[in-house]
Design a protein around this motif. Sequence first.
Motif, PDB file in Angstrom:
ATOM      1  N   CYS A   6     -72.157  66.123  81.916  1.00 19.95           N
ATOM      2  CA  CYS A   6     -70.840  66.730  82.077  1.00 19.95           C
ATOM      3  C   CYS A   6     -69.835  65.878  81.320  1.00 19.95           C
ATOM      4  CB  CYS A   6     -70.486  66.818  83.555  1.00 19.95           C
ATOM      5  SG  CYS A   6     -69.044  67.824  83.852  1.00 19.95           S
ATOM      6  N   VAL A   7     -69.162  66.504  80.360  1.00 19.51           N
ATOM      7  CA  VAL A   7     -68.174  65.814  79.531  1.00 19.51           C
ATOM      8  C   VAL A   7     -66.791  66.263  79.977  1.00 19.51           C
ATOM      9  CG1 VAL A   7     -67.362  65.403  77.198  1.00 19.51           C
ATOM     10  CG2 VAL A   7     -69.802  65.740  77.611  1.00 19.51           C
ATOM     11  N   PHE A   8     -66.001  65.303  80.461  1.00 20.88           N
ATOM     12  CA  PHE A   8     -64.673  65.616  80.975  1.00 20.88           C
ATOM     13  C   PHE A   8     -63.603  65.295  79.947  1.00 20.88           C
ATOM     14  CE2 PHE A   8     -67.204  64.730  84.727  1.00 20.88           C
ATOM     15  CZ  PHE A   8     -66.949  65.851  85.471  1.00 20.88           C
ATOM     16  N   GLU A   9     -62.716  66.219  79.785  1.00 18.77           N
ATOM     17  CA  GLU A   9     -61.523  66.039  78.963  1.00 18.77           C
ATOM     18  C   GLU A   9     -60.341  66.181  79.912  1.00 18.77           C
ATOM     19  OE1 GLU A   9     -61.537  65.200  75.836  1.00 18.77           O
ATOM     20  OE2 GLU A   9     -63.681  65.437  75.521  1.00 18.77           O
ATOM     21  N   PRO A  10     -59.747  65.059  80.342  1.00 19.26           N
ATOM     22  CA  PRO A  10     -58.735  65.111  81.393  1.00 19.26           C
ATOM     23  C   PRO A  10     -57.520  65.981  81.096  1.00 19.26           C
ATOM     24  CG  PRO A  10     -59.139  62.841  80.690  1.00 19.26           C
ATOM     25  CD  PRO A  10     -60.028  63.725  79.892  1.00 19.26           C
ATOM     26  N   PHE A  11     -57.196  66.182  79.846  1.00 24.66           N
ATOM     27  CA  PHE A  11     -55.995  66.958  79.535  1.00 24.66           C
ATOM     28  C   PHE A  11     -56.317  68.363  79.033  1.00 24.66           C
ATOM     29  CE2 PHE A  11     -54.906  62.461  79.039  1.00 24.66           C
ATOM     30  CZ  PHE A  11     -53.957  62.369  80.041  1.00 24.66           C
ATOM     31  N   ASP A  12     -57.604  68.743  79.072  1.00 23.70           N
ATOM     32  CA  ASP A  12     -58.014  70.087  78.700  1.00 23.70           C
ATOM     33  C   ASP A  12     -58.251  70.912  79.957  1.00 23.70           C
ATOM     34  OD1 ASP A  12     -57.924  69.553  76.029  1.00 23.70           O
ATOM     35  OD2 ASP A  12     -60.082  69.418  75.740  1.00 23.70           O
ATOM     36  N   LEU A  13     -57.954  72.182  79.875  1.00 25.41           N
ATOM     37  CA  LEU A  13     -58.200  73.072  80.993  1.00 25.41           C
ATOM     38  C   LEU A  13     -59.698  73.336  81.158  1.00 25.41           C
ATOM     39  CD1 LEU A  13     -57.052  74.898  83.205  1.00 25.41           C
ATOM     40  CD2 LEU A  13     -56.890  76.721  81.514  1.00 25.41           C
ATOM     41  N   THR A  14     -60.436  73.384  80.048  1.00 27.37           N
ATOM     42  CA  THR A  14     -61.850  73.707  80.076  1.00 27.37           C
ATOM     43  C   THR A  14     -62.705  72.446  80.065  1.00 27.37           C
ATOM     44  OG1 THR A  14     -61.393  75.747  78.865  1.00 27.37           O
ATOM     45  CG2 THR A  14     -63.671  75.002  78.898  1.00 27.37           C
ATOM     46  N   LYS A  23     -83.252  65.494  74.777  1.00 28.98           N
ATOM     47  CA  LYS A  23     -82.174  65.492  73.786  1.00 28.98           C
ATOM     48  C   LYS A  23     -81.855  66.863  73.204  1.00 28.98           C
ATOM     49  CE  LYS A  23     -82.882  60.697  72.554  1.00 28.98           C
ATOM     50  NZ  LYS A  23     -83.048  59.717  71.516  1.00 28.98           N
ATOM     51  N   ASP A  24     -82.485  67.913  73.719  1.00 28.29           N
ATOM     52  CA  ASP A  24     -82.179  69.278  73.285  1.00 28.29           C
ATOM     53  C   ASP A  24     -81.272  69.932  74.318  1.00 28.29           C
ATOM     54  OD1 ASP A  24     -83.820  69.190  70.984  1.00 28.29           O
ATOM     55  OD2 ASP A  24     -85.577  69.703  72.193  1.00 28.29           O
ATOM     56  N   ILE A  25     -80.228  70.594  73.850  1.00 27.96           N
ATOM     57  CA  ILE A  25     -79.312  71.302  74.747  1.00 27.96           C
ATOM     58  C   ILE A  25     -79.927  72.654  75.100  1.00 27.96           C
ATOM     59  CG2 ILE A  25     -77.036  72.347  75.000  1.00 27.96           C
ATOM     60  CD1 ILE A  25     -75.991  70.193  73.054  1.00 27.96           C
ATOM     61  N   LEU A  26     -80.212  72.852  76.382  1.00 28.92           N
ATOM     62  CA  LEU A  26     -80.795  74.103  76.852  1.00 28.92           C
ATOM     63  C   LEU A  26     -79.737  75.125  77.234  1.00 28.92           C
ATOM     64  CD1 LEU A  26     -83.585  72.648  79.183  1.00 28.92           C
ATOM     65  CD2 LEU A  26     -83.786  73.330  76.783  1.00 28.92           C
ATOM     66  N   ASN A  27     -78.616  74.621  77.752  1.00 28.52           N
ATOM     67  CA  ASN A  27     -77.580  75.533  78.222  1.00 28.52           C
ATOM     68  C   ASN A  27     -76.233  74.811  78.204  1.00 28.52           C
ATOM     69  OD1 ASN A  27     -76.422  77.823  79.294  1.00 28.52           O
ATOM     70  ND2 ASN A  27     -77.079  77.429  81.381  1.00 28.52           N
ATOM     71  N   THR A  28     -75.182  75.553  77.946  1.00 23.95           N
ATOM     72  CA  THR A  28     -73.817  75.025  77.960  1.00 23.95           C
ATOM     73  C   THR A  28     -72.966  75.936  78.830  1.00 23.95           C
ATOM     74  OG1 THR A  28     -74.061  74.179  75.705  1.00 23.95           O
ATOM     75  CG2 THR A  28     -71.833  74.393  76.550  1.00 23.95           C
ATOM     76  N   ILE A  29     -72.265  75.328  79.758  1.00 20.82           N
ATOM     77  CA  ILE A  29     -71.364  76.086  80.622  1.00 20.82           C
ATOM     78  C   ILE A  29     -69.976  75.482  80.494  1.00 20.82           C
ATOM     79  CG2 ILE A  29     -70.786  76.675  83.012  1.00 20.82           C
ATOM     80  CD1 ILE A  29     -73.754  76.556  83.635  1.00 20.82           C
ATOM     81  N   LYS A  30     -68.994  76.325  80.316  1.00 20.62           N
ATOM     82  CA  LYS A  30     -67.600  75.886  80.275  1.00 20.62           C
ATOM     83  C   LYS A  30     -66.905  76.456  81.501  1.00 20.62           C
ATOM     84  CE  LYS A  30     -67.234  75.146  75.367  1.00 20.62           C
ATOM     85  NZ  LYS A  30     -66.792  73.781  75.220  1.00 20.62           N
ATOM     86  N   ILE A  31     -66.221  75.577  82.214  1.00 26.61           N
ATOM     87  CA  ILE A  31     -65.492  76.035  83.396  1.00 26.61           C
ATOM     88  C   ILE A  31     -64.036  75.596  83.282  1.00 26.61           C
ATOM     89  CG2 ILE A  31     -67.523  76.021  84.881  1.00 26.61           C
ATOM     90  CD1 ILE A  31     -66.476  73.476  86.138  1.00 26.61           C
ATOM     91  N   ASN A  32     -63.176  76.330  83.921  1.00 27.75           N
ATOM     92  CA  ASN A  32     -61.752  76.008  83.903  1.00 27.75           C
ATOM     93  C   ASN A  32     -61.426  75.028  85.019  1.00 27.75           C
ATOM     94  OD1 ASN A  32     -61.171  77.652  81.730  1.00 27.75           O
ATOM     95  ND2 ASN A  32     -60.883  79.451  83.018  1.00 27.75           N
ATOM     96  N   GLY A  33     -60.880  73.893  84.648  1.00 24.27           N
ATOM     97  CA  GLY A  33     -60.470  72.890  85.617  1.00 24.27           C
ATOM     98  C   GLY A  33     -61.639  72.132  86.216  1.00 24.27           C
ATOM     99  N   ILE A  34     -61.331  71.338  87.249  1.00 26.64           N
ATOM    100  CA  ILE A  34     -62.387  70.554  87.898  1.00 26.64           C
ATOM    101  C   ILE A  34     -62.560  70.928  89.367  1.00 26.64           C
ATOM    102  CG2 ILE A  34     -62.143  68.580  86.349  1.00 26.64           C
ATOM    103  CD1 ILE A  34     -60.644  67.192  88.697  1.00 26.64           C
ATOM    104  N   ASP A  35     -61.827  71.917  89.840  1.00 23.00           N
ATOM    105  CA  ASP A  35     -61.879  72.261  91.256  1.00 23.00           C
ATOM    106  C   ASP A  35     -63.274  72.672  91.723  1.00 23.00           C
ATOM    107  OD1 ASP A  35     -59.203  71.695  91.474  1.00 23.00           O
ATOM    108  OD2 ASP A  35     -58.585  73.777  91.213  1.00 23.00           O
TER     109      ASP A  35
END
Length: 89
Positions: A6-14, A23-35
């Motif tokens: 999980c990569v957090f960007e504190p000032f990004d909404l997503t 080392k292979d990415i199987l899935n990527t999920i983007k969520i809004n906020g951290i709630d």
Amino acid sequence: MKKILCVFEPFDLTQTIYTIEDKDILNTIKINGIDDISNTILSIAEENDIQEVSLKGQGPINYIEGIKNNIQKEELLKYNKNKLNIHII
């Protein structure tokens, strides 16, 4: 072995959550906020039988530590135990 990154960007909404295996990415999920991040990570871990979680982000370490503590608290409430190994990288 599968793990969650999980990569957090504190000032990004997503926020971005990756499911990784060897080392292979199987899935990527983007969520809004951290709630809902704790429940999302717990759901991904349960669905994919994952025990390893890595948290990465910019900003103060207290921010990431707080998220780690929230995940562990939610896991304990939901499953009555902590089986996830959560690392801050």
